[in-house]
Write an enzyme that holds these catalytic residues in place. Sequence first.
Site: not given
Length: 414
Positions: A83, A178
């Site tokens: 991400d 994350e």
Amino acid sequence: MTNKNDLIKRFISYVTVDSQSDPKSKTTPSTPKQWDMANLLVQQLKEFGLSDVSIDEKAYVMATLPGNVDHDVPAIGFISHYDTTPDYTGTNINPQIHKDYDGEDIILNEAEEIVLSPDYFSDLKLYKGQTLITTDGTTLLGADDKAGITEIMEAVKYLISHPEIKHGDLKIGFTPDEEIGRGAHHFDVEKFGAEWAYTIDGSQIGELEYENFNAAGAVVTIKGKIVHPGYAKGKLINSMYMATDFINSLPRLETPEHTEGRQGFFHLHDIKGSVEETNLEYIIRDHDKAHFEARKEIMEKLVADLNAQYETDAISVEIEDQYFNMREKVEPVMHIVDIAEEAMKEVGIMPIIKPIRGGTDGSQLSYMGLPCPNIFAGGHNFHGRYEYVPVESMQKAVEVIVKIAELTAQKYTS
């Protein structure tokens, strides 16, 4: 070692996939578009011929590169997140390649007069003569952490094509979310099957980190009373004024822009306010556990003091721990840091061992039973339009991953 053009091509193919996470979402992954990146990685891992390639219902990707030695070697892991941060737009990323960087200003966007300058970002001077990949000034780049993913994939590809390099089982893991602090929340450590691992999620070439902040989030809620302002005397209570008192009562120099190294801070990152209600969102950070706890107590005491001052109970705070300093879990197994340090030196890199002024999946994973130091991925100026990564730093990261795998096998020769 790894082919420069192949590495650039892979990196650009990853960063042009929009995979931003969303802190307001309650799902995992937090955005449907993260599946695009996860599925691409699964496809490529299968094409590489890795074993145990899997993706679960929350988009955690795992795979194994089987060892090629005839003695017992601990399985070790390499982990990155796919991400990208929601702090700045990651849609329609248009990477720019600057070969043989001359050490001067880089015009990212002429029309909007956006310049990446070494006068402001002095680290640029370290990379004169190298190939830099930047944004076009309108988005972030996504090197955090698609540089790490690129490096892991290129290292795996290199090891497959060079079977003369001996290594044990290598476990590969790619995680969602994350950037919003949830990257390890649903990581199946037992399924992963590594004795220890490394996140490839640092910044400058040479970084090696096994300390990070203790972290918490705090939401301060201030209730006011709305009354017609023409008839408000003695009745109206403006929550925004009380919020200002709260903000100004915290130590002004203990904020991110005034701290460095192991110094902690309070960071106000969002305000939503009206006369009737104001919400302040803070993050609390400190490397020292006692100081971390003291910071939380300061906020709670301030709420109590202001409520007493205003003779009200209109102010409240909710504090939630997010992650803790992984040093406590890594120090008992410092050989895993020593191996990474030795690997860097063997490929000609001077290790920069320092605390992380942030968090990483490795901090949570370490507390879940998977000790997990952090290694550089090479990028700079994460989370914004001035983000860049030197290609040569990415190549060195590939070399470090390969060397860690090789050294681990050598050190456990029976």
